[in-house]
Design a protein around this motif. Structure first.
Motif, PDB file in Angstrom:
ATOM      1  N   VAL A  48      18.086  52.749  94.305  1.00  0.00           N
ATOM      2  CA  VAL A  48      19.491  52.607  94.684  1.00  0.00           C
ATOM      3  C   VAL A  48      20.047  51.370  93.991  1.00  0.00           C
ATOM      4  CG1 VAL A  48      21.128  52.324  96.581  1.00  0.00           C
ATOM      5  CG2 VAL A  48      19.038  53.649  96.938  1.00  0.00           C
ATOM      6  N   THR A  49      21.122  51.525  93.218  1.00  0.00           N
ATOM      7  CA  THR A  49      21.704  50.376  92.519  1.00  0.00           C
ATOM      8  C   THR A  49      23.176  50.202  92.901  1.00  0.00           C
ATOM      9  OG1 THR A  49      22.202  51.779  90.635  1.00  0.00           O
ATOM     10  CG2 THR A  49      20.170  50.524  90.508  1.00  0.00           C
ATOM     11  N   ARG A  50      23.647  48.992  92.691  1.00  0.00           N
ATOM     12  CA  ARG A  50      25.060  48.695  92.966  1.00  0.00           C
ATOM     13  C   ARG A  50      25.665  48.242  91.635  1.00  0.00           C
ATOM     14  NH1 ARG A  50      29.512  49.032  94.976  1.00  0.00           N
ATOM     15  NH2 ARG A  50      30.655  47.489  96.173  1.00  0.00           N
ATOM     16  N   ILE A  51      26.906  48.656  91.324  1.00  0.00           N
ATOM     17  CA  ILE A  51      27.536  48.211  90.071  1.00  0.00           C
ATOM     18  C   ILE A  51      27.623  46.689  90.058  1.00  0.00           C
ATOM     19  CG2 ILE A  51      28.879  50.246  89.387  1.00  0.00           C
ATOM     20  CD1 ILE A  51      31.261  48.931  90.950  1.00  0.00           C
ATOM     21  N   ALA A  52      27.519  46.108  88.848  1.00  0.00           N
ATOM     22  CA  ALA A  52      27.499  44.652  88.709  1.00  0.00           C
ATOM     23  C   ALA A  52      28.843  44.034  89.063  1.00  0.00           C
ATOM     24  CB  ALA A  52      27.123  44.283  87.272  1.00  0.00           C
ATOM     25  N   GLN A  53      28.750  42.826  89.630  1.00  0.00           N
ATOM     26  CA  GLN A  53      29.966  42.076  89.909  1.00  0.00           C
ATOM     27  C   GLN A  53      29.944  40.777  89.137  1.00  0.00           C
ATOM     28  OE1 GLN A  53      30.836  41.855  94.152  1.00  0.00           O
ATOM     29  NE2 GLN A  53      29.746  43.791  94.403  1.00  0.00           N
ATOM     30  N   GLY A  54      31.080  40.358  88.661  1.00  0.00           N
ATOM     31  CA  GLY A  54      31.168  39.122  87.892  1.00  0.00           C
ATOM     32  C   GLY A  54      32.557  38.998  87.321  1.00  0.00           C
ATOM     33  N   LEU A  55      32.684  38.200  86.277  1.00  0.00           N
ATOM     34  CA  LEU A  55      34.001  38.021  85.674  1.00  0.00           C
ATOM     35  C   LEU A  55      34.376  39.273  84.880  1.00  0.00           C
ATOM     36  CD1 LEU A  55      33.696  34.369  84.353  1.00  0.00           C
ATOM     37  CD2 LEU A  55      34.956  35.143  86.346  1.00  0.00           C
ATOM     38  N   LEU A  77      37.943  31.979  83.157  1.00  0.00           N
ATOM     39  CA  LEU A  77      37.116  31.453  84.233  1.00  0.00           C
ATOM     40  C   LEU A  77      37.913  30.654  85.257  1.00  0.00           C
ATOM     41  CD1 LEU A  77      33.542  30.443  83.975  1.00  0.00           C
ATOM     42  CD2 LEU A  77      35.025  28.782  85.065  1.00  0.00           C
ATOM     43  N   GLU A  78      38.855  29.828  84.778  1.00  0.00           N
ATOM     44  CA  GLU A  78      39.579  28.949  85.706  1.00  0.00           C
ATOM     45  C   GLU A  78      40.395  29.723  86.745  1.00  0.00           C
ATOM     46  OE1 GLU A  78      42.878  26.755  83.993  1.00  0.00           O
ATOM     47  OE2 GLU A  78      42.868  28.023  82.218  1.00  0.00           O
ATOM     48  N   PHE A  79      40.729  31.000  86.455  1.00  0.00           N
ATOM     49  CA  PHE A  79      41.530  31.765  87.409  1.00  0.00           C
ATOM     50  C   PHE A  79      40.678  32.658  88.313  1.00  0.00           C
ATOM     51  CE2 PHE A  79      44.558  31.244  83.739  1.00  0.00           C
ATOM     52  CZ  PHE A  79      45.287  30.230  84.345  1.00  0.00           C
ATOM     53  N   ALA A  80      39.373  32.671  88.134  1.00  0.00           N
ATOM     54  CA  ALA A  80      38.505  33.511  88.959  1.00  0.00           C
ATOM     55  C   ALA A  80      38.414  32.929  90.361  1.00  0.00           C
ATOM     56  CB  ALA A  80      37.128  33.604  88.325  1.00  0.00           C
ATOM     57  N   ASP A  81      38.335  33.816  91.384  1.00  0.00           N
ATOM     58  CA  ASP A  81      38.227  33.320  92.761  1.00  0.00           C
ATOM     59  C   ASP A  81      36.795  32.856  93.042  1.00  0.00           C
ATOM     60  OD1 ASP A  81      36.887  35.749  94.532  1.00  0.00           O
ATOM     61  OD2 ASP A  81      37.916  36.394  92.708  1.00  0.00           O
ATOM     62  N   GLU A  82      36.606  32.175  94.164  1.00  0.00           N
ATOM     63  CA  GLU A  82      35.315  31.564  94.499  1.00  0.00           C
ATOM     64  C   GLU A  82      34.216  32.615  94.651  1.00  0.00           C
ATOM     65  OE1 GLU A  82      38.118  31.052  95.992  1.00  0.00           O
ATOM     66  OE2 GLU A  82      38.560  28.915  96.140  1.00  0.00           O
ATOM     67  N   VAL A  83      34.532  33.732  95.318  1.00  0.00           N
ATOM     68  CA  VAL A  83      33.515  34.761  95.558  1.00  0.00           C
ATOM     69  C   VAL A  83      33.017  35.334  94.228  1.00  0.00           C
ATOM     70  CG1 VAL A  83      33.055  36.981  96.673  1.00  0.00           C
ATOM     71  CG2 VAL A  83      34.541  35.324  97.802  1.00  0.00           C
ATOM     72  N   THR A  84      33.966  35.636  93.336  1.00  0.00           N
ATOM     73  CA  THR A  84      33.604  36.194  92.031  1.00  0.00           C
ATOM     74  C   THR A  84      32.751  35.202  91.240  1.00  0.00           C
ATOM     75  OG1 THR A  84      35.656  37.445  91.997  1.00  0.00           O
ATOM     76  CG2 THR A  84      34.563  37.153  89.891  1.00  0.00           C
ATOM     77  N   LEU A  85      33.155  33.929  91.257  1.00  0.00           N
ATOM     78  CA  LEU A  85      32.397  32.908  90.525  1.00  0.00           C
ATOM     79  C   LEU A  85      30.997  32.750  91.095  1.00  0.00           C
ATOM     80  CD1 LEU A  85      34.846  30.014  89.625  1.00  0.00           C
ATOM     81  CD2 LEU A  85      33.497  31.441  88.091  1.00  0.00           C
ATOM     82  N   THR A  86      30.907  32.735  92.428  1.00  0.00           N
ATOM     83  CA  THR A  86      29.603  32.616  93.088  1.00  0.00           C
ATOM     84  C   THR A  86      28.680  33.756  92.660  1.00  0.00           C
ATOM     85  OG1 THR A  86      30.703  31.600  94.958  1.00  0.00           O
ATOM     86  CG2 THR A  86      28.459  32.420  95.343  1.00  0.00           C
ATOM     87  N   ARG A  87      29.233  34.986  92.668  1.00  0.00           N
ATOM     88  CA  ARG A  87      28.427  36.157  92.277  1.00  0.00           C
ATOM     89  C   ARG A  87      28.079  36.127  90.794  1.00  0.00           C
ATOM     90  NH1 ARG A  87      31.717  40.611  95.827  1.00  0.00           N
ATOM     91  NH2 ARG A  87      30.633  40.202  97.773  1.00  0.00           N
ATOM     92  N   ALA A  88      29.043  35.697  89.980  1.00  0.00           N
ATOM     93  CA  ALA A  88      28.812  35.653  88.530  1.00  0.00           C
ATOM     94  C   ALA A  88      27.674  34.689  88.201  1.00  0.00           C
ATOM     95  CB  ALA A  88      30.089  35.243  87.808  1.00  0.00           C
ATOM     96  N   ILE A  89      27.590  33.586  88.942  1.00  0.00           N
ATOM     97  CA  ILE A  89      26.528  32.612  88.698  1.00  0.00           C
ATOM     98  C   ILE A  89      25.197  33.113  89.268  1.00  0.00           C
ATOM     99  CG2 ILE A  89      25.711  30.267  89.246  1.00  0.00           C
ATOM    100  CD1 ILE A  89      28.756  29.444  89.047  1.00  0.00           C
TER     101      ILE A  89
END
Lengths: 198, 198
Positions: B167-174, B180-192
């Motif tokens: 079972v896989t989930r589609i990737a999350q990130g930028l 980068l400067e306009f990405a929200d905190e949740v997206t940045l956290t997941r991207a890292i």
């Protein structure tokens, strides 16, 4: 959602995308709403379109929406004061303010050389026929204060004035409830130029 | 434009205002477009609604739009990989990317307790029936990375995993092309957190 390869769905999306301001994605959302809804809803919608197209007419005198030859406003109010507007919805907007008791004339457009809309393409001739009857004392030019609205108002004024009829233009200035600091330069210039003694 | 006192026009405005995201003013603009257009256009529109409602069906296997029992995707591709999405338009979005060659399963909604949408209200049972056939090797959960989409993905994962299926989930990130400067905190956290070695 662009092409679904389902002909009837793509056709409906295409029909919706003809509506003013509706792009392909919004049209697809509307089409999706229709096909996922009930059969009765879809039939009611289709019938409403046919019925409105069949029964909604335009007043022979003023061009407003009507269900008969003459609209309810023309039936009751005389030709003494005629307020000239661009579209039927402008009549409704002014009527909602409950402050004007004269008649209207709907141009169904404004002069716009860039879009190839000349004076002959809007209902100016019909307005001049009404004025030629000699019952009109004032013509209020209530087109919007944008480029096309101003040009149309000035053009109609030049045609009406030779009849010795009073021609007025709706006031321009700050809108009620707005803040001065956010008003644009043109609006502020006009608001100061047209200042009234208190 | 609210009430025009012309029954058929108000009725059409009302029908348009049922469409998702359409308010009274927009609906009135659409209705105005219909009544000012040609008779043929109005008839074509009404017919497109009836025709789409009559002929658009949903694939019995995956729930995607179809004009027959099975959609074109299910006819050609096997059950080896199933990509689970919320709506038919999500299938079209993924197909447009031309990178996925497996099958789909359309849930027709996501679990949303606030809107009273429980697992039984969306097509999860149908997905489990497909998986029970034993031909599936991977289920890709491609619901949106919002609260409802995440909850639905986690719920389905808990049902599918006992079958020993990947079972896989589609990737999350930028998103591609964003800054980068306009990405929200949740997206940045997941991207890292989901960073990949290059």
């Amino acid at each position: 959602m662009d092409e679904t390869n389902i002909k009837s769905l793509d056709r409906l999306t295409n029909e919706f995308s003809r509506l003013p301001g509706v792009g392909k994605k919004t049209a697809a959302r509307y089409a999706y709403f229709i096909v996922t809804g009930s059969k009765e809803q879809a039939e009611g919608f289709a019938d409403a379109i046919l019925e409105a197209k069949k029964s909604v007419r335009f007043c022979k005198n003023c061009g407003n929406f009507s269900d008969g030859d003459l609209c309810n406003i023309c039936k009751k109010r005389g030709e003494k004061t005629i307020c000239v507007v661009k579209e039927p919805k402008d009549v409704l907007a002014i009527e909602k303010a409950h402050s004007y008791t004269g008649s209207y004339h709907v141009l169904h457009g404004t002069i716009n050389p860039l879009a190839n809309i000349a004076p002959k393409d809007i209902k100016i001739a019909e307005l001049m026929q009404r004025i030629a009857k000699g019952q009109t004392e004032e013509v209020i030019l209530a087109t919007s204060p944008d480029v096309e609205g101003e040009a149309t108002a000035m053009y109609i004024a030049s045609l009406v004035k030779p009849y010795g009829i009073k021609v007025t233009r709706i006031a321009q200035g700050l809108a009620a409830g707005t803040q001065l600091e956010f008003a644009d330069e043109v609006t502020l210039t006009r608001a100061i130029a047209d200042r009234k003694e208190v």
